[in-house]
Design a protein around this motif. Structure first.
Motif, mmCIF file in Angstrom:
data_model
loop_
_atom_site.group_PDB
_atom_site.id
_atom_site.type_symbol
_atom_site.label_atom_id
_atom_site.label_comp_id
_atom_site.label_asym_id
_atom_site.label_seq_id
_atom_site.Cartn_x
_atom_site.Cartn_y
_atom_site.Cartn_z
ATOM 1 N N VAL A 1 -29.750 -35.086 26.158
ATOM 2 C CA VAL A 1 -29.097 -33.888 26.375
ATOM 3 C C VAL A 1 -27.587 -33.641 26.054
ATOM 4 O O VAL A 1 -26.966 -32.645 25.722
ATOM 5 C CB VAL A 1 -29.481 -33.182 27.686
ATOM 6 C CG1 VAL A 1 -30.986 -32.855 27.795
ATOM 7 C CG2 VAL A 1 -29.019 -33.851 28.932
ATOM 8 N N ALA B 1 -26.409 -32.854 22.405
ATOM 9 C CA ALA B 1 -26.706 -31.462 21.986
ATOM 10 C C ALA B 1 -25.299 -30.847 21.752
ATOM 11 O O ALA B 1 -24.534 -30.843 22.515
ATOM 12 C CB ALA B 1 -27.629 -30.754 22.690
ATOM 13 N N PRO B 2 -25.548 -29.762 20.657
ATOM 14 C CA PRO B 2 -24.075 -29.102 20.443
ATOM 15 C C PRO B 2 -24.127 -27.781 21.578
ATOM 16 O O PRO B 2 -24.529 -26.479 20.954
ATOM 17 C CB PRO B 2 -24.738 -28.457 19.012
ATOM 18 C CG PRO B 2 -25.926 -28.528 19.020
ATOM 19 C CD PRO B 2 -26.340 -29.437 19.725
ATOM 20 N N THR B 3 -23.512 -27.985 22.712
ATOM 21 C CA THR B 3 -23.811 -27.134 23.814
ATOM 22 C C THR B 3 -22.596 -26.360 24.034
ATOM 23 O O THR B 3 -22.420 -25.800 25.250
ATOM 24 C CB THR B 3 -24.198 -27.750 25.204
ATOM 25 O OG1 THR B 3 -23.692 -28.891 25.278
ATOM 26 C CG2 THR B 3 -25.803 -28.125 24.883
ATOM 27 N N VAL C 1 -22.159 -22.730 25.341
ATOM 28 C CA VAL C 1 -23.392 -22.194 25.488
ATOM 29 C C VAL C 1 -23.437 -21.906 27.063
ATOM 30 O O VAL C 1 -23.265 -22.664 27.999
ATOM 31 C CB VAL C 1 -24.492 -23.269 24.937
ATOM 32 C CG1 VAL C 1 -25.950 -22.616 25.324
ATOM 33 C CG2 VAL C 1 -24.257 -23.254 23.497
ATOM 34 N N GLU C 2 -24.156 -20.764 27.382
ATOM 35 C CA GLU C 2 -24.326 -20.381 28.870
ATOM 36 C C GLU C 2 -25.647 -20.982 29.322
ATOM 37 O O GLU C 2 -26.672 -21.111 28.554
ATOM 38 C CB GLU C 2 -24.618 -18.834 28.767
ATOM 39 C CG GLU C 2 -23.524 -18.073 28.879
ATOM 40 C CD GLU C 2 -22.705 -18.193 30.170
ATOM 41 O OE1 GLU C 2 -23.389 -17.980 31.241
ATOM 42 O OE2 GLU C 2 -21.807 -18.547 30.139
ATOM 43 N N PRO C 3 -25.423 -21.556 30.220
ATOM 44 C CA PRO C 3 -26.684 -22.381 30.874
ATOM 45 C C PRO C 3 -27.846 -21.116 31.322
ATOM 46 O O PRO C 3 -27.591 -20.075 31.391
ATOM 47 C CB PRO C 3 -26.260 -22.816 32.384
ATOM 48 C CG PRO C 3 -24.869 -22.852 32.203
ATOM 49 C CD PRO C 3 -24.277 -21.497 31.259
ATOM 50 N N MET C 4 -29.128 -21.889 31.095
ATOM 51 C CA MET C 4 -30.256 -20.738 31.234
ATOM 52 C C MET C 4 -31.061 -21.370 32.360
ATOM 53 O O MET C 4 -31.630 -22.397 31.959
ATOM 54 C CB MET C 4 -31.021 -20.669 29.941
ATOM 55 C CG MET C 4 -32.464 -19.939 30.044
ATOM 56 S SD MET C 4 -32.984 -19.906 28.344
ATOM 57 C CE MET C 4 -34.664 -19.337 28.950
ATOM 58 N N SER C 5 -31.167 -20.698 33.295
ATOM 59 C CA SER C 5 -31.954 -21.213 34.616
ATOM 60 C C SER C 5 -33.376 -20.582 34.662
ATOM 61 O O SER C 5 -34.003 -21.551 35.476
ATOM 62 C CB SER C 5 -31.294 -20.823 36.106
ATOM 63 O OG SER C 5 -31.037 -19.505 36.107
ATOM 64 N N HIS C 6 -33.568 -19.543 33.927
ATOM 65 C CA HIS C 6 -34.916 -18.914 34.163
ATOM 66 C C HIS C 6 -35.261 -18.034 33.004
ATOM 67 O O HIS C 6 -34.410 -17.834 32.116
ATOM 68 C CB HIS C 6 -34.753 -17.948 35.289
ATOM 69 C CG HIS C 6 -35.902 -17.590 35.812
ATOM 70 N ND1 HIS C 6 -36.758 -16.419 35.506
ATOM 71 C CD2 HIS C 6 -36.594 -18.087 36.928
ATOM 72 C CE1 HIS C 6 -37.778 -16.603 36.453
ATOM 73 N NE2 HIS C 6 -37.883 -17.532 37.177
ATOM 74 N N PRO C 7 -36.396 -18.219 32.652
ATOM 75 C CA PRO C 7 -37.071 -17.446 31.330
ATOM 76 C C PRO C 7 -36.710 -16.068 31.137
ATOM 77 O O PRO C 7 -36.726 -15.364 30.170
ATOM 78 C CB PRO C 7 -38.358 -17.664 30.949
ATOM 79 C CG PRO C 7 -39.121 -18.364 32.327
ATOM 80 C CD PRO C 7 -37.777 -18.985 33.210
ATOM 81 N N LEU C 8 -36.695 -15.278 32.459
ATOM 82 C CA LEU C 8 -36.853 -13.879 32.549
ATOM 83 C C LEU C 8 -35.273 -13.517 33.121
ATOM 84 O O LEU C 8 -34.940 -14.165 33.772
ATOM 85 C CB LEU C 8 -37.826 -13.283 33.442
ATOM 86 C CG LEU C 8 -39.250 -13.660 33.175
ATOM 87 C CD1 LEU C 8 -39.910 -13.021 34.203
ATOM 88 C CD2 LEU C 8 -39.586 -12.849 31.928
ATOM 89 N N LEU D 1 -33.733 -11.785 35.274
ATOM 90 C CA LEU D 1 -33.938 -10.773 36.191
ATOM 91 C C LEU D 1 -32.944 -10.468 37.007
ATOM 92 O O LEU D 1 -32.014 -11.171 37.267
ATOM 93 C CB LEU D 1 -34.943 -11.933 37.114
ATOM 94 C CG LEU D 1 -36.354 -11.908 37.069
ATOM 95 C CD1 LEU D 1 -37.113 -13.311 37.646
ATOM 96 C CD2 LEU D 1 -37.246 -10.772 37.017
ATOM 97 N N VAL E 1 -34.970 -8.204 42.943
ATOM 98 C CA VAL E 1 -36.192 -7.528 43.287
ATOM 99 C C VAL E 1 -36.661 -7.118 44.546
ATOM 100 O O VAL E 1 -36.368 -7.990 45.467
ATOM 101 C CB VAL E 1 -37.484 -8.609 42.439
ATOM 102 C CG1 VAL E 1 -38.720 -7.774 42.937
ATOM 103 C CG2 VAL E 1 -37.501 -8.882 41.060
#
Lengths: 509, 98
Positions: free
Chosen positions: B42, B45-47, B50-57, B59, B62
């Protein structure tokens, strides 16, 4: 058409029940008889609820006799993966640490199964806490592949795949964190869908990696898979990551089986080198059949997929190390006392319990996750993996600009032999190379049979991926492909599986 | 190459509250080193940017109305406990005497 009820599709069972040609008790008993005859050799189930399932079936028959309004699937029995909490039924996650644990509540998806009147046959085997691709990491011994009992049925949901392929249940629940529904389907000639992340409630699932876990339907046909998807899907206020929208029209899509004008993207990075010849050949033929059915094909480039496996094996262990901290020997599960220690502390008891309660793979991943999250290494490992995750999601976004669905072989190989990869964790991890990207991005994926590899005669899987919340596309494409393949084969693939020796019958080998 | 030592693995196991035998420790050291070398990919990788992504949605918080809804009874909550006493989880000592 066969008279053996266990070989019917779930759709036919539902139809026959509604017409009162068969009773739910009769159908359930046929499956219990089948379980008694073959599960000694397949080992799909960790627990069979003979009394409970018959009572549930009888309740459906009684309700039907009273002409009550019933769900279309009422009376069709189902098997549930042992990672899903079932009130009053043991739930072990394939782990010693939860041996004998009886949850005091139902997962939301179980509540939905019960509300639909679907009798629960029992709980299916799995790799411990869903960590694995073969069920060999189950503390209760591996399940076997009905196509060849010396081979693995995939994992972690190998109980749910083998239960279908050996006709011990028409439907099953799986969970998919990196491929645990799709890869088992692929190696057993069955069908399975990982819905869009948030499409099926995670309430009552024992968490492995919360940002990746997704429960979904497993079956023998695409339509049956859709019927189950419609039962378990939908918004749940008890899961704050649940999608607040109606379930996609999966059943209608499966019935339409329409791919005319659809753009099918073949992912360049998910085929060719590293993929078994027979797997690749069946994949290529399946793509050609979709073109015959009216689809067009484009090749799509997802350059960052090469980092997906590495990112996944940092993100998953990190989340798992945190989630599995709940097994602390205090509130549920095993409590083991350290040897030779008078008046041990809670900390010592926790460490001793986890020593005997967890298997090797679980320990390995917890410690790996602990490392990836530890101060000084966080940025280089977990932080970097999260950035790769974004790159992979962006690769998908670009791909879905030119394609309506993406396709690939589900797994690089057919089922391997039990024991073959057990001592090589990295080789085991490679089974998930084609399925992992969907979990990282949260998009839906399906695996369905594409045929048998010429070199070993074992099932191969075809994977379909769609944009988030467009789960219905999986079913339209899957159903169209299934129709073409079944007509070529002259019947479903599982009809070609060898007959299993049954207890009480004399069988010459 | 990762530079994980046997002491590092023992320390991580302590942090993770998993007792390991000497044999397990040896095995774990070898396996973790191989896995760490692989996942270090990892870092190539060309990062940049790039913003880190902790979750697919994507959100936001809630919430739900602050209304009482049914939960587990104490008997249900304690039903799986290794040890319970006076409607509570009974646990080993947390502090030492000295």
């Amino acid at each position: 058409m066969t008279n053996d009820l266990t070989r019917w599709s779930a759709a036919r069972m539902a139809d026959s029940l509604a017409r009162r040609e068969i009773s739910a008790v009769e159908l359930t008993q046929a499956h219990l008889d089948r379980i008694a005859a073959v599960d000694g050799s397949v080992h799909s189930y960790l627990h069979v609820d003979e009394t409970g399932v018959l009572a549930q079936a009888r309740a459906v028959d009684d309700a039907r006799a009273r002409n009550e309004d019933l769900h279309v699937m009422a009376g069709v029995p189902i098997a549930v993966k042992d990672v899903v909490a079932t009130e009053g039924l043991p739930t072990t996650c394939g782990s010693r640490i939860l041996s004998g644990w009886i949850p005091p509540y139902d997962a939301t998806l179980v509540t939905k199964l019960k509300a639909a009147g679907m009798p629960i046959l029992g709980k299916t085997n799995m790799d411990e806490f869903a960590m694995g691709s073969s069920t060999e990491h189950s503390a209760y011994g591996p399940s076997r592949n009905p196509w060849d009992l010396e081979r693995i049925p995939g994992g972690s949901g190998g109980g749910s795949s083998s239960v279908l392929a050996s006709f011990q249940a028409p439907l099953a629940i799986g969970t998919d964190t990196g491929g645990s529904i799709r890869q088992p389907a692929s190696v057993t000639g069955t069908v399975g869908t990982k819905p869009t992340y948030g499409g099926v409630s995670r309430y009552g699932l024992v968490a492995l990696a919360s940002s990746l876990d997704q429960a979904g339907p497993c079956a023998r046909t695409v339509l049956d898979t859709a019927l189950l998807h419609a039962v378990i899907g939908g918004y749940d206020p008890r899961d704050s990551t649940s999608i607040h929208a109606p379930v996609p029209e999966v059943v209608r899509a499966a019935q339409s089986a329409d791919v005319s004008g659809m753009r099918i993207g073949v992912v360049k990075q998910l085929s060719g080198e590293g993929y078994q010849a027979g797997v690749q050949a069946r994949f290529n033929e399946a793509v050609a059949l979709l073109v015959d059915a009216g689809a067009t094909v484009v090749e799509v480039d997802c350059p960052n997929f090469q980092y997906a496996l590495a990112a996944y094996y940092l993100i998953l262990p990190s989340e798992a190390s945190s989630n599995l901290a709940r097994f602390d020997a205090m509130r549920y599960g095993l409590r083991a006392l350290p040897e030779g220690v008078d008046d041990p502390s809670a900390e010592q008891v926790m460490a001793a319990t986890r020593e005997v309660g967890f298997g090797a793979e679980v320990k390995r991943r917890i410690i790996l996750g602990t490392y990836a999250l530890s101060s000084g290494y966080y940025d280089a490992y977990y932080g970097q993996a999260q950035k790769v995750r974004r790159l992979i999601a962006q690769d998908f976004d670009r791909a879905f600009e030119v394609a309506d669905v993406l396709v690939s072989p589900t797994a690089p190989t057919t089922a391997f032999k039990i024991g073959e990869k057990l001592d090589d964790p990295l080789a085991m991890y490679l089974n998930d190379v084609a399925t992992i990207p969907a979990n990282l991005a949260g998009i839906p994926g399906m695996s369905l049979p594409s045929g048998l590899a010429t070199e070993d005669g074992l099932p191969t899987g075809f994977q379909i991926l769609a944009p988030a919340t467009k789960d219905e596309r999986l079913y339209a494409v899957g159903s169209a492909l299934e129709r073409e393949l079944v007509s070529r084969w002259g019947g479903h693939l599982l009809e070609k599986a060898p007959t299993l020796a049954t207890v009480g019958a004399e069988v010459a080998r | 190459m990762s530079s994980l030592s046997r002491d590092d693995v023992a320390h991580l196991a302590m942090l993770a509250r998993i007792e390991l035998t000497d044999a397990e420790l040896d095995r774990m050291l070898g396996e973790l080193s191989v896995i760490l070398d692989a996942v270090a990919l990892v870092q190539q990788a060309p990062t940049e940017g790039v913003e880190p992504m902790s979750h697919p949605l994507p959100l936001v918080n809630v919430t739900r109305p602050d209304e009482v809804r049914p939960g587990l009874t104490s008997a249900q909550a304690l039903s799986g406990a290794p040890e319970a006493d006076q409607q509570r989880f009974s646990v080993p000592r947390i502090l030492s005497d000295d």
